[in-house]
Scaffold this active site. Structure first.
Site, mmCIF file in Angstrom:
data_model
loop_
_atom_site.group_PDB
_atom_site.id
_atom_site.type_symbol
_atom_site.label_atom_id
_atom_site.label_comp_id
_atom_site.label_asym_id
_atom_site.label_seq_id
_atom_site.Cartn_x
_atom_site.Cartn_y
_atom_site.Cartn_z
ATOM 1 C CG HIS D 86 -1.606 0.041 7.889
ATOM 2 N ND1 HIS D 86 -1.173 -1.016 7.120
ATOM 3 C CD2 HIS D 86 -1.158 1.157 7.268
ATOM 4 C CE1 HIS D 86 -0.481 -0.548 6.088
ATOM 5 N NE2 HIS D 86 -0.453 0.763 6.154
ATOM 6 C CD GLU D 134 -2.405 3.289 3.260
ATOM 7 O OE1 GLU D 134 -1.347 3.778 2.870
ATOM 8 O OE2 GLU D 134 -2.463 2.358 4.070
#
Lengths: 219, 219, 219, 219
Positions: D86, D134
């Site tokens: 992430h 993302e």
């Protein structure tokens, strides 16, 4: 030829080592590049004609980054290119694409180190100029990857070529002798990454000559 | 005077900036030290007589540490000392003592950056040569810590002196004008750390002159 | 008693191990605390009455920090305190003060690991609840620091007491037998940090009983 | 649905949020997975039937790794899979392949976050189960990547498919409304990653219902 932070390749001794590589390269006609420490980059680029690489650059643009290594600074010191993601200086995957782009903007050639066929393919899809396959556990052992794990090299080449047809492929880790070089070229690589076997050896010039002789013989 | 990785302080422009600082220091008799990038260290130390600092060194001895910064290499490049633990290059607490010891072995003066009175005291107990108190949120703002948070400086000095009577204390972050310098000295510090206000200003020499004038007046 | 990420202390086996420690602690009246993995914290705190520590918390407040360990989450899981700066999870010096403050806000006791007398003193000036002196090279060796380097412990205690009169002092690394515990208490520490010798041993309960017996005898 | 370390998704509130997602998923028949904090993993997996993900695992096998997150521990807590890389917890490229392999050994599904088409392709060649594109600068903004930069998503899909025909593709960053979800599916993704818009919203259940309604309508 990666100088790392060996004392035998620091300061004046680093410049001397680069001069030896320069001489062997000119005598043999075989390309040898050297990667001295940051602090020696400029002195080395002024002393030799062969390509000089930085050992790393950081994923930053000019700005407030105390203690970091800027692509523009490395270029200003006369470097031809830079090593990236060496097993002793791994970077995050999101940084590799960024650093490759910064290096390109500064007109620096890029050599990215990888360890497995999978990671080699992943890096290849980011289009560096060169990839050096170096399983970290063989680094500094004197046991050459080209001899000990030839299938790792051939698999990596296969995986790389499935996504990138042009990147140059080197192999490293444990490469110490002319035989190791010969085997590496037979496996389909374009060259080798060497370090301790030359830098810390008694006669760096002799080792390099043996290796370049082998390269010429292999052609 | 920390050059960081500003483009205005990279390569030849870094050497030029160091020369300006050298001139102002000699004219005024006030000590100015400069901290150029690793790749410019040697050229700068050869161009000036004032003390030259590295922006960082790594907690390593000579060896297989590609892309790291070796104390011996920094020393071989002519450096007088090194900055450590700058807010843009924080290190682990267990590394600080190790790096301080490596710097001492290489005869490099040490300037450790801290941010709070507590961390300043913690670092002071490890006996560096200098501590520079720099709250990171003021860095590059033009709002000087000596004006905006004088109590942080005085508290830090108090905490430092409770464990260490001799370390020199500097203050930094936002220091831009002669007034900021004056205030810093009044609070009991021995000097200031400056960066963007000088490096990126239109007239670095003029800013440095104003600051050294203030230092002389404050004596 | 640090469970680390040993498979013998993961999931149900971690809960079982905590229960054994709980039993020995209740039978002997000697305080034993356990530090299971994050994922087992809640189940362990529900299964035992002895203090349960987290192995680490991150220097963050609630917010967008995917994959981090929040003090509030550790507290919500029922933890009594947290280990910080273990040699296998070192943090930056500027983070230690911040994490200590976050832990205090969440009412978590703090145990900070250190390796040398100097670093112990540096940490002591930041006022954690406990300090555990653990030279990393002895961890997991079975050679107890209290036996192999008693002077490291006594020097560390001296340095710590010069800046902090109240912090509790533990010693760890290689502590395997009741004799090691005995020696540690004689040197002036308040207790020990144990891990592999108990967690990976054949009879954790027996080892803990021998150690608590020794603690009672040493009083 | 990534719980991050938001206080609204910590401890009991995290379990409650997971129950809401569980209910919406069962009512709608649309798959929703939740990624609570490590310390809440077990309680959440026991409270719901939907897939539960860890927010991260470390590239380690069982052993002496204090403060790390072990695949086996996450699996023992009942997790179905794990998020990796992430933008708030980036890992090194050499670690991604290793962690993917460890996750597979522990029978955990893998969802790797990426930011650009190039990095997406690089990751795709390492064969995770899912990739979530993302761009970090849109995270938490409420400006959905599917609306603001549709070409980034379509380019990433193209690059991913050139090396990997089967990996599932999600898109995230700024996804807040049913329209954002609709647009994401139209671009060819299999789903979305959401966080603050649901977790910190006044009515998480209502937002999730709107989104699942849109998914059903888009079929």
């Amino acid at each position: 030829m990666n100088f790392k932070t060996y004392i035998e390749a620091t300061g004046k001794r680093g410049v001397e080592l680069a001069r030896i590589a320069d001489q062997v390269s000119r005598d043999s006609g075989v390309t040898i590049a050297v990667a001295p420490q940051f602090t020696d980059l400029k002195t080395v680029t002024e002393a030799v004609e062969i390509p000089v690489f930085s050992q790393h650059i950081d994923p930053i643009k000019p700005g407030a980054y105390t203690g970091h290594v800027l692509a523009d600074a490395v270029k200003a010191a006369g470097a031809y290119g830079t090593i990236l993601n060496h097993s002793e200086k791994r970077i995050k995957i999101s940084e590799i694409e960024e650093v490759l782009s910064l290096a390109k903007l500064s007109d620096l050639a890029t050599l990215v180190c990888t360890d497995t066929p999978g990671v080699s393919a992943a890096v290849a899809s980011l289009s560096p100029d060169m990839i050096a396959i170096e399983p970290p556990d063989l680094i500094g052992t004197g046991v050459a990857v080209s001899i000990a794990r030839p299938e790792l090299i051939t698999n990596a080449i296969k995986r790389i070529r499935s996504v990138n047809g042009s990147v140059e492929i080197l192999c490293g880790a444990g490469v110490s002798t002319a035989d190791d070089v010969s085997k590496a070229l037979q496996l389909g690589t374009h060259g080798v990454l060497v370090s301790s076997s030359v830098v810390k050896g008694k006669s760096p010039g002799q080792v390099l000559e043996n290796m370049t002789d082998e390269v010429l013989r292999s052609k």
